[in-house]
Enzyme design. Structure first.
Site, PDB file in Angstrom:
ATOM      1  N   ASN A  97      74.926 -28.482 -25.018  1.00  0.00           N
ATOM      2  CA  ASN A  97      74.596 -28.395 -23.934  1.00  0.00           C
ATOM      3  C   ASN A  97      75.877 -28.424 -22.785  1.00  0.00           C
ATOM      4  O   ASN A  97      75.875 -28.420 -21.546  1.00  0.00           O
ATOM      5  CB  ASN A  97      73.488 -29.017 -23.413  1.00  0.00           C
ATOM      6  CG  ASN A  97      72.419 -29.181 -24.346  1.00  0.00           C
ATOM      7  OD1 ASN A  97      72.108 -30.261 -24.897  1.00  0.00           O
ATOM      8  ND2 ASN A  97      71.836 -28.171 -24.307  1.00  0.00           N
ATOM      9  N   VAL A 104      78.257 -28.119 -17.553  1.00  0.00           N
ATOM     10  CA  VAL A 104      76.934 -28.969 -18.299  1.00  0.00           C
ATOM     11  C   VAL A 104      75.836 -28.074 -18.057  1.00  0.00           C
ATOM     12  O   VAL A 104      75.542 -27.455 -16.850  1.00  0.00           O
ATOM     13  CB  VAL A 104      76.890 -30.191 -17.586  1.00  0.00           C
ATOM     14  CG1 VAL A 104      75.618 -31.054 -18.243  1.00  0.00           C
ATOM     15  CG2 VAL A 104      77.997 -30.981 -17.773  1.00  0.00           C
ATOM     16  N   CYS A 105      74.969 -27.896 -19.038  1.00  0.00           N
ATOM     17  CA  CYS A 105      73.563 -27.129 -18.865  1.00  0.00           C
ATOM     18  C   CYS A 105      72.447 -28.226 -18.795  1.00  0.00           C
ATOM     19  O   CYS A 105      72.214 -28.879 -19.968  1.00  0.00           O
ATOM     20  CB  CYS A 105      73.383 -26.256 -20.005  1.00  0.00           C
ATOM     21  SG  CYS A 105      71.822 -25.504 -19.737  1.00  0.00           S
ATOM     22  N   LEU A 106      72.032 -28.507 -17.696  1.00  0.00           N
ATOM     23  CA  LEU A 106      70.902 -29.483 -17.494  1.00  0.00           C
ATOM     24  C   LEU A 106      69.962 -29.164 -16.540  1.00  0.00           C
ATOM     25  O   LEU A 106      70.425 -28.492 -15.294  1.00  0.00           O
ATOM     26  CB  LEU A 106      71.265 -30.931 -17.012  1.00  0.00           C
ATOM     27  CG  LEU A 106      70.379 -32.010 -16.917  1.00  0.00           C
ATOM     28  CD1 LEU A 106      69.806 -32.417 -18.093  1.00  0.00           C
ATOM     29  CD2 LEU A 106      71.190 -33.157 -16.051  1.00  0.00           C
TER      30      LEU A 106
END
Lengths: 178, 102
Positions: A97, A104-106
């Site tokens: 992620n 950042v993939c959140l």
């Protein structure tokens, strides 16, 4: 004798010089006082007068990223809390992620952000990424593929990357502490 | 004994009727979820609390400073949803009955 009038004048001048505290700063101030940092998270303010830019170091004490220290930059713009903070990993790490540029993939940092969330939600969300890397919504497709197909190999890759190893032509940063 | 009142100070307190119980457990009033300033304070862009910085009620029973909520709803990221529960924001005519909302 104390020259009260001149003191007052100086104060007024100082107030004029000082930039007006923005709504974002006020809100961040409140967020910071409510921050509940666990022992695995540390914030650092390079400029103590600037609350809108700081770094966060996460040192997971369990999971496959245990033993590493991961440093993120957190930049809050003046539209906060109507826009989420901008968070980037400052190191090159192997994580499904987090891409190699540190993006950042959140979900709550993107499409699921809402202004009733606070810095605590963001920090807890980041910490969670290291306990439960998520292969379903990857930024690093190779890492996600490996996690899905061969968990053991993925864990090995994480260890190699954290030691500062080189995999598939990518040089990872050494993040092991001690 | 004769008492002669020379002067007196009247003190008044006001509070928005949000339907919530008067005082929280911590003894403080509720805050706007967006700016985290008490309802009785004002949103960050206002200077004076009161009628110039009113509250807004949603059909979903959530309450915010009107200015805070409108700023959020005007962003495309909001998808016109309540920041608390992500239901489509519908402004309530007046405050939702506290008993019905619970």
């Amino acid at each position: 004798m104390i020259k009260i009038w001149s003191m007052k004048k100086n104060e007024d001048a100082a107030a004029k010089r000082r930039p007006k505290t923005s709504a974002a700063q006020i809100r961040v101030q409140k967020d910071l006082t409510e921050l509940e940092l666990s022992s695995t998270m540390k914030t650092h303010f390079p400029d103590p007068t600037d609350l809108l830019n700081f770094t966060l170091t996460i040192t997971p004490d369990e999971g496959m990223y245990k033993g590493g220290a991961f440093v993120f930059s957190v930049n809050i713009n003046t539209n906060y809390p109507h826009e989420p903070p901008k968070v980037k990993c400052t190191q090159t790490i192997y994580h499904p992620n987090v891409d190699l540029e540190g993006n950042v993939c959140l979900n709550i940092l993107r499409e699921d952000w809402k202004p009733v969330l606070n810095l605590n939600s963001v920090l807890v969300g980041l910490q969670y990424l290291f306990l439960e890397p998520n292969a379903d919504d990857p930024l690093n497709k190779d890492a996600a593929e490996e996690l899905r197909k061969n968990r053991e190999q993925f864990i090995q890759n994480v260890k190699t990357s954290m030691r500062g190893g080189n995999m598939r032509g990518v040089q990872y940063d050494k993040v092991i502490v001690q | 004994m004769k008492v002669h009142v020379k002067n007196w100070h009247a003190i008044a307190q006001w509070r928005w009727d949000t339907g919530a119980s008067d005082v929280d457990d911590d003894g403080e009033g509720d805050v706007c979820g967006i700016c985290r300033v008490p309802y009785e304070g004002c949103c960050p862009s206002c200077k004076m609390p009161g009628d110039d910085c009113p509250l807004i009620w949603g059909e979903c029973s959530h309450v915010f400073h009107m200015h805070c909520l409108l700023q959020w709803i005007s962003t495309s990221a909001s998808k016109q949803q309540c920041p608390m529960d992500r239901r489509p924001w519908v402004t309530a005519e007046r405050k939702v009955d506290a008993n019905a909302a619970r």
